[in-house]
Design a protein around this motif. Structure first.
Motif, PDB file in Angstrom:
ATOM      1  N   TYR A  80       0.836  -1.206   0.000  1.00  8.86           N
ATOM      2  CA  TYR A  80       0.000   0.000   0.000  1.00  8.86           C
ATOM      3  C   TYR A  80       0.870   1.255   0.000  1.00  8.86           C
ATOM      4  N   ASN A  81       1.832   1.308   0.900  1.00  7.76           N
ATOM      5  CA  ASN A  81       2.693   2.491   1.002  1.00  7.76           C
ATOM      6  C   ASN A  81       3.501   2.702  -0.277  1.00  7.76           C
ATOM      7  N   ALA A  82       3.942   1.600  -0.877  1.00  6.71           N
ATOM      8  CA  ALA A  82       4.719   1.707  -2.111  1.00  6.71           C
ATOM      9  C   ALA A  82       3.882   2.276  -3.245  1.00  6.71           C
ATOM     10  N   TRP A  83       2.656   1.770  -3.388  1.00  4.54           N
ATOM     11  CA  TRP A  83       1.816   2.240  -4.497  1.00  4.54           C
ATOM     12  C   TRP A  83       1.314   3.655  -4.277  1.00  4.54           C
ATOM     13  N   GLN A  84       1.211   4.067  -3.031  1.00  2.70           N
ATOM     14  CA  GLN A  84       0.844   5.454  -2.757  1.00  2.70           C
ATOM     15  C   GLN A  84       1.881   6.414  -3.342  1.00  2.70           C
ATOM     16  N   GLN A  85       3.144   5.949  -3.411  1.00  2.00           N
ATOM     17  CA  GLN A  85       4.231   6.806  -3.875  1.00  2.00           C
ATOM     18  C   GLN A  85       4.575   6.603  -5.355  1.00  2.00           C
ATOM     19  N   SER A  86       3.988   5.592  -5.987  1.00  2.00           N
ATOM     20  CA  SER A  86       4.476   5.176  -7.310  1.00  2.00           C
ATOM     21  C   SER A  86       3.522   5.481  -8.458  1.00  2.00           C
ATOM     22  N   VAL A  87       2.488   6.239  -8.190  1.00  5.14           N
ATOM     23  CA  VAL A  87       1.420   6.413  -9.180  1.00  5.14           C
ATOM     24  C   VAL A  87       1.941   6.955 -10.504  1.00  5.14           C
ATOM     25  N   ASP A  88       2.588   8.100 -10.467  1.00  9.61           N
ATOM     26  CA  ASP A  88       3.001   8.748 -11.714  1.00  9.61           C
ATOM     27  C   ASP A  88       4.087   7.952 -12.433  1.00  9.61           C
ATOM     28  N   GLN A  89       5.043   7.405 -11.667  1.00 12.13           N
ATOM     29  CA  GLN A  89       6.108   6.632 -12.297  1.00 12.13           C
ATOM     30  C   GLN A  89       5.546   5.381 -12.968  1.00 12.13           C
ATOM     31  N   TYR A  90       4.620   4.708 -12.304  1.00  7.82           N
ATOM     32  CA  TYR A  90       4.003   3.522 -12.901  1.00  7.82           C
ATOM     33  C   TYR A  90       3.272   3.910 -14.179  1.00  7.82           C
ATOM     34  N   ASN A  91       2.509   4.989 -14.096  1.00  5.89           N
ATOM     35  CA  ASN A  91       1.729   5.446 -15.237  1.00  5.89           C
ATOM     36  C   ASN A  91       2.642   5.771 -16.425  1.00  5.89           C
ATOM     37  N   ASN A  92       3.802   6.350 -16.142  1.00  6.58           N
ATOM     38  CA  ASN A  92       4.705   6.800 -17.200  1.00  6.58           C
ATOM     39  C   ASN A  92       5.604   5.699 -17.748  1.00  6.58           C
ATOM     40  N   SER A  93       5.877   4.672 -16.954  1.00  8.01           N
ATOM     41  CA  SER A  93       6.841   3.658 -17.408  1.00  8.01           C
ATOM     42  C   SER A  93       6.199   2.308 -17.681  1.00  8.01           C
ATOM     43  N   PHE A  94       5.560   1.723 -16.688  1.00  5.12           N
ATOM     44  CA  PHE A  94       4.980   0.394 -16.864  1.00  5.12           C
ATOM     45  C   PHE A  94       3.651   0.415 -17.624  1.00  5.12           C
ATOM     46  N   GLY A  95       3.012   1.575 -17.639  1.00  4.91           N
ATOM     47  CA  GLY A  95       1.702   1.655 -18.284  1.00  4.91           C
ATOM     48  C   GLY A  95       1.719   1.180 -19.724  1.00  4.91           C
ATOM     49  N   SER A  96       2.727   1.609 -20.487  1.00  4.03           N
ATOM     50  CA  SER A  96       2.796   1.235 -21.905  1.00  4.03           C
ATOM     51  C   SER A  96       3.010  -0.266 -22.078  1.00  4.03           C
ATOM     52  N   LEU A  97       3.575  -0.920 -21.064  1.00  4.46           N
ATOM     53  CA  LEU A  97       3.814  -2.359 -21.118  1.00  4.46           C
ATOM     54  C   LEU A  97       2.585  -3.144 -20.683  1.00  4.46           C
ATOM     55  N   THR A  98       2.080  -2.848 -19.494  1.00  2.41           N
ATOM     56  CA  THR A  98       0.945  -3.614 -18.977  1.00  2.41           C
ATOM     57  C   THR A  98      -0.325  -3.394 -19.804  1.00  2.41           C
ATOM     58  N   ASN A  99      -0.423  -2.231 -20.442  1.00  2.00           N
ATOM     59  CA  ASN A  99      -1.606  -1.962 -21.273  1.00  2.00           C
ATOM     60  C   ASN A  99      -1.694  -2.888 -22.475  1.00  2.00           C
ATOM     61  N   GLN A 100      -0.570  -3.479 -22.862  1.00  2.00           N
ATOM     62  CA  GLN A 100      -0.591  -4.406 -23.997  1.00  2.00           C
ATOM     63  C   GLN A 100      -1.385  -5.670 -23.693  1.00  2.00           C
ATOM     64  N   MET A 101      -1.626  -5.914 -22.407  1.00  3.21           N
ATOM     65  CA  MET A 101      -2.369  -7.124 -22.026  1.00  3.21           C
ATOM     66  C   MET A 101      -3.853  -6.865 -21.793  1.00  3.21           C
ATOM     67  N   ILE A 102      -4.284  -5.634 -21.965  1.00  2.00           N
ATOM     68  CA  ILE A 102      -5.696  -5.333 -21.689  1.00  2.00           C
ATOM     69  C   ILE A 102      -6.619  -6.065 -22.659  1.00  2.00           C
ATOM     70  N   GLU A 103      -6.292  -6.013 -23.942  1.00  2.00           N
ATOM     71  CA  GLU A 103      -7.159  -6.668 -24.919  1.00  2.00           C
ATOM     72  C   GLU A 103      -7.226  -8.183 -24.702  1.00  2.00           C
ATOM     73  N   PRO A 104      -6.098  -8.883 -24.542  1.00  2.00           N
ATOM     74  CA  PRO A 104      -6.178 -10.320 -24.252  1.00  2.00           C
ATOM     75  C   PRO A 104      -6.930 -10.620 -22.954  1.00  2.00           C
ATOM     76  N   LEU A 105      -6.758  -9.762 -21.945  1.00  2.00           N
ATOM     77  CA  LEU A 105      -7.441  -9.967 -20.669  1.00  2.00           C
ATOM     78  C   LEU A 105      -8.951  -9.854 -20.835  1.00  2.00           C
ATOM     79  N   LEU A 106      -9.394  -8.796 -21.495  1.00  2.00           N
ATOM     80  CA  LEU A 106     -10.839  -8.621 -21.691  1.00  2.00           C
ATOM     81  C   LEU A 106     -11.405  -9.691 -22.628  1.00  2.00           C
ATOM     82  N   ASN A 107     -10.649 -10.043 -23.655  1.00  2.00           N
ATOM     83  CA  ASN A 107     -11.130 -11.094 -24.567  1.00  2.00           C
ATOM     84  C   ASN A 107     -11.339 -12.414 -23.830  1.00  2.00           C
ATOM     85  N   ALA A 108     -10.554 -12.655 -22.774  1.00  2.79           N
ATOM     86  CA  ALA A 108     -10.660 -13.901 -22.022  1.00  2.79           C
ATOM     87  C   ALA A 108     -11.994 -14.026 -21.291  1.00  2.79           C
TER      88      ALA A 108
END
Length: 272
Positions: free
Chosen positions: A13-41
């Motif tokens: 919890y404490n980690a994610w409270q501090q990581s919002v913008d960095q996650y959005n800017n870095s990992f977002g482009s990666l994890t978003n690639q799995m949204i379509e396969p996830l929803l299709n499932a």
């Protein structure tokens, strides 16, 4: 919840409270690639009531809404929810825990979780809860990373930490990070919750970054467990880790971009 589980939950919890913008800017482009396969499932249709657990900045809920679903996002981090509401002011977001969903039995047609299960103190409880809030014959699906050898971005960072970092940093103990990278563990967890027709599919991804420093910063500022390990290193250790990643990442540069092969799994089951 055990004391160990409480400690790990609080740490996350404490980690994610501090990581919002960095996650959005870095990992977002990666994890978003799995949204379509996830929803299709879970095969949502117009009007499907779908719950996005560990919604983070609300990416999956937003895509479900674009498919004309009735989407609700849930996260335990109020900082993440603030970001989700900022990005998606017209969607509904609720604060709550995956292991103790604040919903009645059989309230949803589909439930999804995009990489959130890796950050839970009690992942089996969360899968059980997903089963509880699903209607018949609803579907649940979640995504996880593949084994480390197939996730080069993680491999480069972890190997540098192992070689040059202090691994004795005191961090709360959580479930093994790569537990669900094994297909059978996904299937067993789904079956234990009561799901039928369990299925695991693999997908190859590409993570594009500017340079090796951006890769390290993504983990340092945008993750909980690995970030916690990195943030507790000495300046000398961190400098050595950074230098190692700069070196080992060289083969993955293409046209002045760092292009890292990654792999992820989608696990799904049906409540019959």
């Amino acid at each position: 919840m055990t004391n160990l589980a409480k400690e790990f939950r609080e740490f996350e919890y404490n980690a994610w409270q501090q990581s919002v913008d960095q996650y959005n800017n870095s990992f977002g482009s990666l994890t978003n690639q799995m949204i379509e396969p996830l929803l299709n499932a879970v095969n949502p249709q117009t009007g499907t009531k779908i719950l996005d657990i560990a919604t983070g900045p609300g990416y999956v809920a937003a895509d479900a809404a674009k498919r004309e679903c009735q989407a609700i996002g849930l996260d335990f981090s109020d900082a993440m929810l603030k970001k989700a509401k900022q990005l998606n002011p017209d969607l509904e977001f609720i604060q709550g825990e995956a292991e103790y969903l604040p919903f009645k039995n059989e309230e949803f047609d589909a439930v999804v979780m995009n990489f959130g299960i890796l950050h839970l103190a009690e992942p089996q409880k969360a899968i059980n809860e997903a089963f509880r809030v699903l209607r018949h014959p609803g579907k649940f699906a979640f995504t996880v990373w593949d084994v480390m050898d197939k996730c080069i971005g993680m491999k480069l960072v972890y190997e540098a930490i192992q070689a040059y970092g202090n691994l004795e940093v005191a961090l709360p103990e959580g479930p093994p990070f790569f537990y669900f990278s094994e297909e059978q563990n996904c299937i067993s967890a789904l079956q234990n919750a009561g799901f039928s027709h369990s299925l695991v599919s693999k997908f190859s991804l590409t993570w594009e970054l500017t340079n090796a420093d951006e890769l390290l910063d993504a983990f340092y500022q945008g993750t909980a467990r690995t970030g916690g390990l990195l943030r507790n290193q000495t300046e000398e250790n961190l400098a050595n880790i950074r230098a190692a990643i700069r070196q080992t990442s060289q083969p993955y540069f293409d046209k002045n971009k760092l292009v890292l092969p990654m792999s992820a799994l989608v696990a799904s089951g049906t409540k019959l």
